[in-house]
Design a protein around this motif. Structure first.
Motif, short mmCIF file in Angstrom:
data_model
loop_
_atom_site.label_atom_id
_atom_site.label_comp_id
_atom_site.label_asym_id
_atom_site.label_seq_id
_atom_site.Cartn_x
_atom_site.Cartn_y
_atom_site.Cartn_z
N GLY A 12 0.78 -1.23 0.00
CA GLY A 12 0.00 0.00 0.00
C GLY A 12 0.80 1.28 0.00
O GLY A 12 0.31 2.33 -0.42
N GLY A 23 -5.25 6.33 1.05
CA GLY A 23 -5.16 4.88 1.00
C GLY A 23 -4.84 4.31 2.36
O GLY A 23 -4.83 5.02 3.38
N SER A 24 -4.54 3.03 2.39
CA SER A 24 -4.21 2.33 3.63
C SER A 24 -3.02 1.42 3.38
O SER A 24 -2.73 1.04 2.24
N VAL A 25 -2.34 1.05 4.46
CA VAL A 25 -1.13 0.23 4.39
C VAL A 25 -1.32 -0.99 5.28
O VAL A 25 -1.88 -0.90 6.37
N LYS A 47 1.28 2.92 -3.46
CA LYS A 47 0.14 3.60 -4.05
C LYS A 47 -0.08 4.98 -3.41
O LYS A 47 -0.56 5.89 -4.07
#
Length: 339
Positions: A282, A298-300, A285
Protein backbone atom coordinates in the motif's frame (compact mmCIF):
# COMPACT_ATOMS: atom_id res chain seq x y z
CA UNK A 1 -17.10 59.73 -102.09
CA UNK A 2 -17.69 59.16 -105.85
CA UNK A 3 -17.66 55.49 -105.30
CA UNK A 4 -20.17 55.72 -102.50
CA UNK A 5 -22.47 57.90 -104.57
CA UNK A 6 -22.25 55.62 -107.56
CA UNK A 7 -23.06 52.60 -105.49
CA UNK A 8 -25.78 54.43 -103.67
CA UNK A 9 -24.18 53.94 -100.23
CA UNK A 10 -24.74 56.31 -97.41
CA UNK A 11 -22.48 56.93 -94.47
CA UNK A 12 -23.46 55.01 -91.43
CA UNK A 13 -24.27 57.04 -88.43
CA UNK A 14 -25.11 54.17 -86.17
CA UNK A 15 -24.73 50.46 -86.36
CA UNK A 16 -26.34 48.14 -83.93
CA UNK A 17 -24.05 46.20 -81.66
CA UNK A 18 -23.48 42.64 -82.52
CA UNK A 19 -23.38 40.45 -79.46
CA UNK A 20 -24.27 37.00 -78.35
CA UNK A 21 -27.76 35.90 -79.09
CA UNK A 22 -30.28 36.10 -76.36
CA UNK A 23 -30.34 32.65 -74.84
CA UNK A 24 -31.71 31.29 -71.66
CA UNK A 25 -29.17 31.18 -68.82
CA UNK A 26 -26.86 28.23 -69.07
CA UNK A 27 -26.81 25.61 -66.41
CA UNK A 28 -24.54 26.20 -63.47
CA UNK A 29 -22.01 23.62 -64.52
CA UNK A 30 -21.99 24.63 -68.22
CA UNK A 31 -19.15 26.65 -69.66
CA UNK A 32 -19.90 30.14 -71.11
CA UNK A 33 -18.91 31.12 -74.65
CA UNK A 34 -15.21 31.99 -74.83
CA UNK A 35 -15.56 34.86 -77.36
CA UNK A 36 -17.97 37.81 -77.57
CA UNK A 37 -17.97 40.16 -80.58
CA UNK A 38 -18.76 43.80 -79.92
CA UNK A 39 -18.91 46.40 -82.75
CA UNK A 40 -19.57 50.10 -82.94
CA UNK A 41 -19.44 52.98 -85.37
CA UNK A 42 -17.68 56.12 -84.31
CA UNK A 43 -16.48 59.00 -86.50
CA UNK A 44 -17.54 57.09 -89.60
CA UNK A 45 -15.20 54.23 -88.73
CA UNK A 46 -15.98 50.72 -87.83
CA UNK A 47 -14.50 49.43 -84.60
CA UNK A 48 -14.62 45.75 -83.89
CA UNK A 49 -13.64 44.49 -80.44
CA UNK A 50 -13.29 40.91 -79.55
CA UNK A 51 -13.61 40.16 -75.87
CA UNK A 52 -12.20 36.87 -74.79
CA UNK A 53 -13.69 35.18 -71.73
CA UNK A 54 -11.53 32.51 -70.14
CA UNK A 55 -13.80 30.04 -68.49
CA UNK A 56 -12.88 29.06 -64.96
CA UNK A 57 -11.71 25.48 -64.72
CA UNK A 58 -14.16 23.28 -62.93
CA UNK A 59 -11.44 21.66 -60.83
CA UNK A 60 -12.41 21.19 -57.19
CA UNK A 61 -9.86 22.70 -54.78
CA UNK A 62 -9.57 20.99 -51.41
CA UNK A 63 -9.19 23.41 -48.57
CA UNK A 64 -6.86 22.49 -45.72
CA UNK A 65 -8.78 21.77 -42.58
CA UNK A 66 -7.75 23.85 -39.59
CA UNK A 67 -7.78 21.95 -36.32
CA UNK A 68 -7.96 23.85 -33.09
CA UNK A 69 -5.71 22.93 -30.21
CA UNK A 70 -8.55 22.23 -27.87
CA UNK A 71 -9.95 19.80 -30.46
CA UNK A 72 -6.63 17.95 -30.54
CA UNK A 73 -6.50 17.72 -26.76
CA UNK A 74 -10.04 16.49 -26.57
CA UNK A 75 -9.44 13.93 -29.29
CA UNK A 76 -6.41 12.61 -27.42
CA UNK A 77 -8.43 12.33 -24.24
CA UNK A 78 -11.17 10.54 -26.11
CA UNK A 79 -8.64 8.17 -27.66
CA UNK A 80 -7.31 7.40 -24.22
CA UNK A 81 -10.78 6.55 -23.05
CA UNK A 82 -11.12 9.49 -20.67
CA UNK A 83 -14.01 11.93 -21.06
CA UNK A 84 -13.58 15.61 -20.26
CA UNK A 85 -15.11 15.29 -16.81
CA UNK A 86 -12.81 12.37 -15.98
CA UNK A 87 -9.75 14.40 -17.01
CA UNK A 88 -10.84 17.32 -14.86
CA UNK A 89 -11.48 15.04 -11.90
CA UNK A 90 -8.00 13.54 -12.42
CA UNK A 91 -6.40 16.98 -12.24
CA UNK A 92 -8.38 17.76 -9.09
CA UNK A 93 -7.19 14.48 -7.59
CA UNK A 94 -3.56 15.39 -8.31
CA UNK A 95 -4.05 18.83 -6.80
CA UNK A 96 -5.45 17.32 -3.60
CA UNK A 97 -2.54 14.85 -3.45
CA UNK A 98 -0.02 17.69 -3.78
CA UNK A 99 -1.70 19.64 -1.00
CA UNK A 100 -1.61 16.53 1.17
CA UNK A 101 2.08 16.14 0.34
CA UNK A 102 2.83 19.70 1.48
CA UNK A 103 0.95 19.10 4.72
CA UNK A 104 2.78 15.79 5.21
CA UNK A 105 6.23 17.34 5.03
CA UNK A 106 5.14 20.24 7.19
CA UNK A 107 3.97 17.87 9.93
CA UNK A 108 7.08 15.71 9.73
CA UNK A 109 9.39 18.75 9.84
CA UNK A 110 7.70 20.47 12.78
CA UNK A 111 7.47 17.29 14.84
CA UNK A 112 11.07 16.38 14.00
CA UNK A 113 12.38 19.69 15.36
CA UNK A 114 10.93 19.14 18.83
CA UNK A 115 11.70 15.42 19.00
CA UNK A 116 15.25 15.96 17.77
CA UNK A 117 15.77 18.26 20.74
CA UNK A 118 14.71 15.37 22.99
CA UNK A 119 17.23 13.10 21.26
CA UNK A 120 20.03 15.60 21.83
CA UNK A 121 19.19 15.86 25.55
CA UNK A 122 19.16 12.10 26.18
CA UNK A 123 22.01 11.21 23.82
CA UNK A 124 24.80 11.24 26.46
CA UNK A 125 22.90 8.70 28.55
CA UNK A 126 22.17 6.58 25.50
CA UNK A 127 25.85 6.44 24.53
CA UNK A 128 26.86 5.48 28.09
CA UNK A 129 24.24 2.81 28.82
CA UNK A 130 22.85 1.59 25.47
CA UNK A 131 25.47 2.36 22.88
CA UNK A 132 24.54 -0.33 20.33
CA UNK A 133 20.75 -0.66 20.52
CA UNK A 134 19.89 2.96 21.41
CA UNK A 135 16.33 2.05 22.37
CA UNK A 136 15.52 5.53 23.71
CA UNK A 137 16.25 7.08 20.32
CA UNK A 138 14.14 4.46 18.56
CA UNK A 139 11.26 5.21 20.92
CA UNK A 140 11.47 8.88 19.93
CA UNK A 141 11.62 7.85 16.27
CA UNK A 142 8.50 5.71 16.73
CA UNK A 143 6.61 8.68 18.19
CA UNK A 144 7.80 10.90 15.35
CA UNK A 145 6.76 8.42 12.63
CA UNK A 146 3.36 7.81 14.24
CA UNK A 147 2.63 11.54 14.55
CA UNK A 148 3.54 12.00 10.88
CA UNK A 149 1.58 9.24 9.18
CA UNK A 150 -1.56 8.93 11.35
CA UNK A 151 -3.22 12.06 9.85
CA UNK A 152 -2.67 10.84 6.27
CA UNK A 153 -3.27 7.07 6.05
CA UNK A 154 -4.33 4.08 8.07
CA UNK A 155 -2.01 1.15 8.69
CA UNK A 156 -2.43 -2.27 10.24
CA UNK A 157 -0.09 -5.07 11.27
CA UNK A 158 -0.55 -8.79 10.86
CA UNK A 159 1.59 -11.47 12.50
CA UNK A 160 2.93 -9.38 15.38
CA UNK A 161 3.40 -12.61 17.34
CA UNK A 162 6.09 -13.60 14.82
CA UNK A 163 8.39 -10.80 15.99
CA UNK A 164 11.37 -11.97 18.05
CA UNK A 165 11.70 -10.65 21.63
CA UNK A 166 13.08 -7.14 22.03
CA UNK A 167 16.44 -8.38 23.32
CA UNK A 168 16.96 -10.90 20.50
CA UNK A 169 19.14 -9.62 17.63
CA UNK A 170 17.70 -10.38 14.22
CA UNK A 171 18.01 -9.51 10.54
CA UNK A 172 14.80 -7.93 9.24
CA UNK A 173 14.16 -7.88 5.48
CA UNK A 174 11.30 -6.35 3.50
CA UNK A 175 10.20 -5.37 0.05
CA UNK A 176 10.71 -1.70 -0.81
CA UNK A 177 7.89 0.25 -2.49
CA UNK A 178 8.01 3.82 -1.26
CA UNK A 179 9.66 6.52 0.81
CA UNK A 180 6.91 5.83 3.36
CA UNK A 181 8.29 2.35 4.12
CA UNK A 182 10.69 3.75 6.72
CA UNK A 183 7.94 5.70 8.48
CA UNK A 184 5.69 2.65 8.62
CA UNK A 185 8.41 0.28 9.84
CA UNK A 186 9.50 2.65 12.61
CA UNK A 187 6.03 2.26 14.18
CA UNK A 188 6.84 -1.42 14.85
CA UNK A 189 8.79 -0.33 17.90
CA UNK A 190 11.85 -2.50 17.21
CA UNK A 191 15.37 -1.12 17.63
CA UNK A 192 16.93 -2.07 14.30
CA UNK A 193 19.58 -0.21 12.34
CA UNK A 194 18.68 0.89 8.85
CA UNK A 195 21.14 1.19 5.99
CA UNK A 196 20.85 4.53 4.21
CA UNK A 197 22.66 6.53 1.54
CA UNK A 198 25.37 8.74 2.94
CA UNK A 199 23.86 11.82 1.28
CA UNK A 200 20.72 11.54 3.44
CA UNK A 201 22.80 12.30 6.53
CA UNK A 202 23.35 15.82 5.20
CA UNK A 203 19.66 16.72 5.53
CA UNK A 204 19.05 19.05 8.48
CA UNK A 205 17.28 17.53 11.49
CA UNK A 206 16.35 14.25 9.76
CA UNK A 207 19.92 13.35 8.83
CA UNK A 208 21.22 14.41 12.22
CA UNK A 209 18.59 12.28 13.96
CA UNK A 210 19.64 9.30 11.83
CA UNK A 211 23.22 9.80 12.98
CA UNK A 212 22.13 9.80 16.63
CA UNK A 213 20.12 6.61 16.07
CA UNK A 214 23.15 4.83 14.66
CA UNK A 215 21.86 4.36 11.10
CA UNK A 216 24.54 2.78 8.91
CA UNK A 217 25.78 4.97 6.01
CA UNK A 218 26.42 3.50 2.57
CA UNK A 219 27.84 4.65 -0.77
CA UNK A 220 25.87 2.61 -3.27
CA UNK A 221 28.36 2.43 -6.12
CA UNK A 222 31.39 1.97 -3.87
CA UNK A 223 32.25 -1.71 -3.37
CA UNK A 224 34.54 -0.89 -0.46
CA UNK A 225 31.72 0.98 1.27
CA UNK A 226 29.42 -1.99 0.77
CA UNK A 227 31.95 -4.33 2.34
CA UNK A 228 32.43 -2.00 5.31
CA UNK A 229 28.66 -1.81 5.70
CA UNK A 230 28.34 -5.59 5.91
CA UNK A 231 31.17 -5.76 8.43
CA UNK A 232 29.46 -3.09 10.52
CA UNK A 233 26.19 -5.04 10.44
CA UNK A 234 27.87 -8.27 11.53
CA UNK A 235 29.55 -6.40 14.39
CA UNK A 236 26.25 -4.87 15.57
CA UNK A 237 24.38 -8.18 15.45
CA UNK A 238 27.11 -9.88 17.48
CA UNK A 239 26.79 -7.11 20.09
CA UNK A 240 23.03 -7.61 20.44
CA UNK A 241 21.58 -5.09 17.97
CA UNK A 242 19.24 -5.83 15.07
CA UNK A 243 19.65 -4.64 11.50
CA UNK A 244 17.17 -3.97 8.71
CA UNK A 245 17.72 -4.54 4.98
CA UNK A 246 15.79 -3.87 1.79
CA UNK A 247 17.27 -6.74 -0.25
CA UNK A 248 16.02 -5.25 -3.54
CA UNK A 249 18.53 -2.45 -3.02
CA UNK A 250 16.16 0.33 -4.08
CA UNK A 251 12.50 1.17 -4.39
CA UNK A 252 10.46 -0.69 -6.98
CA UNK A 253 9.64 1.48 -10.01
CA UNK A 254 6.59 -0.52 -11.10
CA UNK A 255 5.36 -1.81 -7.72
CA UNK A 256 6.51 -5.36 -8.42
CA UNK A 257 8.87 -7.34 -6.21
CA UNK A 258 12.40 -7.31 -7.60
CA UNK A 259 15.34 -9.66 -7.25
CA UNK A 260 16.98 -10.00 -3.83
CA UNK A 261 20.63 -9.39 -3.11
CA UNK A 262 22.31 -11.73 -0.65
CA UNK A 263 24.10 -9.27 1.66
CA UNK A 264 21.49 -9.42 4.43
CA UNK A 265 21.39 -13.20 4.37
CA UNK A 266 25.17 -13.43 4.53
CA UNK A 267 25.01 -11.41 7.75
CA UNK A 268 22.40 -13.81 9.15
CA UNK A 269 24.32 -16.94 8.15
CA UNK A 270 27.58 -15.69 9.66
CA UNK A 271 26.03 -14.53 12.95
CA UNK A 272 23.33 -17.16 13.40
CA UNK A 273 20.65 -14.48 13.78
CA UNK A 274 17.13 -15.27 12.53
CA UNK A 275 15.81 -13.66 9.36
CA UNK A 276 12.40 -11.99 9.78
CA UNK A 277 10.66 -11.41 6.40
CA UNK A 278 8.17 -8.51 6.29
CA UNK A 279 5.72 -7.68 3.50
CA UNK A 280 4.70 -4.06 2.92
CA UNK A 281 1.57 -3.32 0.89
CA UNK A 282 0.00 0.00 0.00
CA UNK A 283 2.83 2.47 0.53
CA UNK A 284 3.67 2.49 -3.18
CA UNK A 285 0.14 3.60 -4.05
CA UNK A 286 0.09 6.38 -1.47
CA UNK A 287 3.51 7.76 -2.43
CA UNK A 288 4.83 6.13 -5.63
CA UNK A 289 8.56 6.05 -6.29
CA UNK A 290 9.60 9.25 -8.06
CA UNK A 291 6.50 11.17 -6.89
CA UNK A 292 7.56 12.07 -3.37
CA UNK A 293 5.76 15.41 -3.57
CA UNK A 294 2.36 13.68 -3.58
CA UNK A 295 0.50 11.80 -0.83
CA UNK A 296 -2.54 9.94 -2.11
CA UNK A 297 -5.24 8.57 0.12
CA UNK A 298 -5.16 4.88 1.00
CA UNK A 299 -4.21 2.33 3.63
CA UNK A 300 -1.13 0.23 4.39
CA UNK A 301 -0.87 -3.35 5.55
CA UNK A 302 2.26 -4.89 7.09
CA UNK A 303 2.59 -8.67 7.36
CA UNK A 304 5.30 -10.14 9.59
CA UNK A 305 6.25 -13.68 8.60
CA UNK A 306 7.74 -16.40 10.75
CA UNK A 307 11.49 -16.12 11.38
CA UNK A 308 13.86 -18.21 9.28
CA UNK A 309 16.98 -19.92 10.60
CA UNK A 310 19.89 -21.45 8.72
CA UNK A 311 23.51 -21.24 7.67
CA UNK A 312 22.99 -21.20 3.91
CA UNK A 313 22.67 -17.62 2.67
CA UNK A 314 21.20 -18.65 -0.71
CA UNK A 315 18.54 -20.81 0.91
CA UNK A 316 17.62 -18.07 3.38
CA UNK A 317 17.36 -15.59 0.50
CA UNK A 318 15.02 -17.83 -1.53
CA UNK A 319 12.82 -18.70 1.46
CA UNK A 320 12.47 -15.08 2.57
CA UNK A 321 11.63 -13.89 -0.95
CA UNK A 322 9.10 -16.70 -1.44
CA UNK A 323 7.30 -15.71 1.77
CA UNK A 324 7.04 -12.08 0.68
CA UNK A 325 6.15 -12.96 -2.94
CA UNK A 326 3.28 -15.27 -1.94
CA UNK A 327 1.70 -12.55 0.17
CA UNK A 328 2.07 -9.94 -2.57
CA UNK A 329 0.52 -12.23 -5.18
CA UNK A 330 -2.33 -13.06 -2.81
CA UNK A 331 -3.18 -9.34 -2.60
CA UNK A 332 -2.89 -8.67 -6.34
CA UNK A 333 0.68 -7.33 -6.56
CA UNK A 334 3.19 -8.34 -9.23
CA UNK A 335 6.45 -10.20 -8.76
CA UNK A 336 9.51 -10.25 -11.02
CA UNK A 337 11.67 -13.32 -11.41
CA UNK A 338 14.55 -13.59 -8.94
CA UNK A 339 17.34 -13.28 -11.52
Amino acid sequence: MVTRSLLGLKPCTSLPSIGPLNRPPAPRNALSSPVTAVSGCRNNQFNWNLRFHCPKPAIPIRKQTTVRRDTVVRSEIAAAGLPDDAASSLSEFQLVSRIRGICFYFVTAVSAIFLFAVMVVVHPCVVLFDRHRRRAHHLVAKIWATMTIVPFYKFEFEGMDNLPPQDTPAVYVSNHQSFLDIYTLLTLGRSFKFISKRSIFLFPIIGWAMFLMGVIPLRRMDSRSQLDCLKRCIELVKKGASVFFFPEGTRSKDGKLGAFKKGAFSVASKTGAPVVPITLMGTGKIMPAGEECMVNSGSVKVVIHKPLDGKDANKLCNEARDSIARTLLLHGYGVHSNN
